[in-house]
Design a protein around this motif. Structure first.
Motif, PDB file in Angstrom:
ATOM      1  N   TRP A   4       0.843  -1.187   0.000  1.00 24.69           N
ATOM      2  CA  TRP A   4       0.000   0.000   0.000  1.00 24.69           C
ATOM      3  C   TRP A   4       0.881   1.240   0.000  1.00 24.69           C
ATOM      4  CZ3 TRP A   4      -1.886  -3.136   4.483  1.00 24.69           C
ATOM      5  CH2 TRP A   4      -2.947  -3.974   4.127  1.00 24.69           C
ATOM      6  N   ASN A   5       0.434   2.279  -0.701  1.00 20.50           N
ATOM      7  CA  ASN A   5       1.062   3.597  -0.659  1.00 20.50           C
ATOM      8  C   ASN A   5       0.107   4.493   0.129  1.00 20.50           C
ATOM      9  OD1 ASN A   5       1.835   6.249  -1.060  1.00 20.50           O
ATOM     10  ND2 ASN A   5       2.282   5.981  -3.220  1.00 20.50           N
ATOM     11  N   ARG A  21       5.403   3.575   2.028  1.00 20.14           N
ATOM     12  CA  ARG A  21       5.121   2.215   1.582  1.00 20.14           C
ATOM     13  C   ARG A  21       4.844   1.328   2.793  1.00 20.14           C
ATOM     14  NH1 ARG A  21      10.293   0.891  -1.252  1.00 20.14           N
ATOM     15  NH2 ARG A  21       9.383  -1.168  -1.375  1.00 20.14           N
ATOM     16  N   TYR A  22       3.728   0.602   2.726  1.00 22.08           N
ATOM     17  CA  TYR A  22       3.318  -0.328   3.772  1.00 22.08           C
ATOM     18  C   TYR A  22       3.215  -1.721   3.167  1.00 22.08           C
ATOM     19  CZ  TYR A  22       1.806   3.486   6.896  1.00 22.08           C
ATOM     20  OH  TYR A  22       1.744   4.574   7.729  1.00 22.08           O
ATOM     21  N   PHE A  23       3.802  -2.700   3.861  1.00 19.10           N
ATOM     22  CA  PHE A  23       3.745  -4.089   3.426  1.00 19.10           C
ATOM     23  C   PHE A  23       3.075  -4.908   4.524  1.00 19.10           C
ATOM     24  CE2 PHE A  23       7.500  -2.186   1.524  1.00 19.10           C
ATOM     25  CZ  PHE A  23       7.387  -2.559   0.192  1.00 19.10           C
ATOM     26  N   PRO A  24       1.834  -5.386   4.300  1.00 21.64           N
ATOM     27  CA  PRO A  24       1.206  -6.219   5.329  1.00 21.64           C
ATOM     28  C   PRO A  24       1.972  -7.526   5.494  1.00 21.64           C
ATOM     29  CG  PRO A  24      -0.094  -6.257   3.319  1.00 21.64           C
ATOM     30  CD  PRO A  24       1.007  -5.269   3.098  1.00 21.64           C
ATOM     31  N   LYS A  25       2.159  -7.940   6.736  1.00 25.06           N
ATOM     32  CA  LYS A  25       2.907  -9.167   7.038  1.00 25.06           C
ATOM     33  C   LYS A  25       2.019 -10.245   7.641  1.00 25.06           C
ATOM     34  CE  LYS A  25       6.970  -7.645   5.804  1.00 25.06           C
ATOM     35  NZ  LYS A  25       7.756  -8.294   4.752  1.00 25.06           N
ATOM     36  N   CYS A  34      -5.050 -11.242  10.335  1.00 19.61           N
ATOM     37  CA  CYS A  34      -6.060 -12.126  10.927  1.00 19.61           C
ATOM     38  C   CYS A  34      -6.813 -11.313  11.965  1.00 19.61           C
ATOM     39  CB  CYS A  34      -5.434 -13.389  11.525  1.00 19.61           C
ATOM     40  SG  CYS A  34      -4.426 -13.139  12.980  1.00 19.61           S
ATOM     41  N   ASP A  35      -7.881 -11.845  12.470  1.00 17.45           N
ATOM     42  CA  ASP A  35      -8.712 -11.087  13.405  1.00 17.45           C
ATOM     43  C   ASP A  35      -7.966 -10.655  14.667  1.00 17.45           C
ATOM     44  OD1 ASP A  35     -10.915 -11.139  11.758  1.00 17.45           O
ATOM     45  OD2 ASP A  35     -11.855 -12.846  12.759  1.00 17.45           O
ATOM     46  N   THR A  36      -7.076 -11.506  15.164  1.00 12.08           N
ATOM     47  CA  THR A  36      -6.415 -11.213  16.436  1.00 12.08           C
ATOM     48  C   THR A  36      -5.186 -10.330  16.293  1.00 12.08           C
ATOM     49  OG1 THR A  36      -5.153 -13.266  16.288  1.00 12.08           O
ATOM     50  CG2 THR A  36      -7.238 -13.324  17.536  1.00 12.08           C
ATOM     51  N   SER A  37      -4.584 -10.282  15.101  1.00 14.17           N
ATOM     52  CA  SER A  37      -3.362  -9.496  14.892  1.00 14.17           C
ATOM     53  C   SER A  37      -3.289  -8.972  13.468  1.00 14.17           C
ATOM     54  CB  SER A  37      -2.114 -10.346  15.137  1.00 14.17           C
ATOM     55  OG  SER A  37      -2.015 -10.733  16.477  1.00 14.17           O
ATOM     56  N   PHE A  38      -2.672  -7.816  13.343  1.00 18.87           N
ATOM     57  CA  PHE A  38      -2.418  -7.219  12.031  1.00 18.87           C
ATOM     58  C   PHE A  38      -1.033  -6.612  12.114  1.00 18.87           C
ATOM     59  CE2 PHE A  38      -2.946  -3.428   9.171  1.00 18.87           C
ATOM     60  CZ  PHE A  38      -3.027  -4.124   7.979  1.00 18.87           C
ATOM     61  N   ALA A  39      -0.116  -7.085  11.284  1.00 21.88           N
ATOM     62  CA  ALA A  39       1.259  -6.583  11.294  1.00 21.88           C
ATOM     63  C   ALA A  39       1.615  -6.074   9.908  1.00 21.88           C
ATOM     64  CB  ALA A  39       2.222  -7.691  11.716  1.00 21.88           C
ATOM     65  N   PHE A  40       2.398  -4.998   9.889  1.00 22.98           N
ATOM     66  CA  PHE A  40       2.814  -4.413   8.620  1.00 22.98           C
ATOM     67  C   PHE A  40       4.170  -3.757   8.790  1.00 22.98           C
ATOM     68  CE2 PHE A  40       0.082  -1.588  10.980  1.00 22.98           C
ATOM     69  CZ  PHE A  40       0.709  -0.354  10.948  1.00 22.98           C
ATOM     70  N   GLU A  41       4.944  -3.755   7.723  1.00 25.60           N
ATOM     71  CA  GLU A  41       6.236  -3.085   7.707  1.00 25.60           C
ATOM     72  C   GLU A  41       6.067  -1.737   7.033  1.00 25.60           C
ATOM     73  OE1 GLU A  41      10.172  -3.631   5.113  1.00 25.60           O
ATOM     74  OE2 GLU A  41       9.744  -5.358   6.411  1.00 25.60           O
ATOM     75  N   THR A  42       6.737  -0.729   7.573  1.00 24.98           N
ATOM     76  CA  THR A  42       6.746   0.585   6.939  1.00 24.98           C
ATOM     77  C   THR A  42       8.165   0.946   6.569  1.00 24.98           C
ATOM     78  OG1 THR A  42       7.066   1.836   8.976  1.00 24.98           O
ATOM     79  CG2 THR A  42       4.789   1.407   8.292  1.00 24.98           C
ATOM     80  N   ASN A  43       8.279   1.779   5.560  1.00 24.80           N
ATOM     81  CA  ASN A  43       9.557   2.331   5.141  1.00 24.80           C
ATOM     82  C   ASN A  43       9.378   3.838   5.112  1.00 24.80           C
ATOM     83  OD1 ASN A  43      11.307  -0.119   4.191  1.00 24.80           O
ATOM     84  ND2 ASN A  43       9.210  -0.508   3.552  1.00 24.80           N
ATOM     85  N   ALA A  44       9.855   4.497   6.156  1.00 30.36           N
ATOM     86  CA  ALA A  44       9.667   5.940   6.307  1.00 30.36           C
ATOM     87  C   ALA A  44      10.936   6.665   5.891  1.00 30.36           C
ATOM     88  CB  ALA A  44       9.316   6.269   7.752  1.00 30.36           C
TER      89      ALA A  44
END
Length: 149
Positions: A20-21, A26-30, A33-43
């Motif tokens: 996602w932009n 830039r965001y990269f979902p990792k 699921c319902d209990t967790s949502f993780a994503f990497e960012t590049n700032a």
């Protein structure tokens, strides 16, 4: 309800190839699921997510490269590689890359709530006021600009 799926999300890639932009970052979902949502960012230097509140989610940041300036509950601090930032639900927080180098960080929230849907709606959106409005519909409230000072 979506359960956690076993497997590996590769370095430099998003879950199922998604990227996602969001307002130039830039965001990269990792993990999704319902209990967790993780994503990497590049700032990049100068990138930021202004002070906001998640009313229904705890959020964490693991700084992987670079450094982040954070405003947590009105107090400024810095996070460096290997540091984990803990942001309980209801606590105002924002992050800012005030350095001259990029920062890569892994973020995760629990539970996922409406955050995945929010990121999908913000993808490639350039209107900041519209992003703030959409965020509020997804349980993320941005504070007035003076909260970032």
């Amino acid at each position: 309800m979506s359960d956690l799926e076993k497997g590996i999300t590769e370095n430099g890639a998003g879950y199922e190839g998604v990227e996602w932009n969001i307002l130039g970052q830039r965001y990269f979902p990792k993990v999704i699921c319902d209990t967790s949502f993780a994503f990497e960012t590049n700032a990049n230097p100068g990138d930021a997510v202004p002070v906001h509140v998640h009313h229904t989610q705890d959020e964490f940041i693991l700084v992987q490269e670079g450094e982040l300036d954070l405003k947590l509950d009105g107090v400024w601090s810095k996070a460096y590689p290997g540091d984990v930032v803990r942001m309980p639900k209801g606590i105002p927080h924002g992050y800012f890359n005030k350095s001259d180098k990029p920062c890569r960080a892994l973020f995760w929230v629990s539970p996922m709530g409406k955050l995945k849907d929010l990121f999908e709606q913000l993808d490639d959106l350039s209107d900041v006021e519209e992003a703030v409005r959409i965020s509020a519909e997804h349980d993320v409230d941005f504070l007035p600009p003076e909260a970032n000072e």
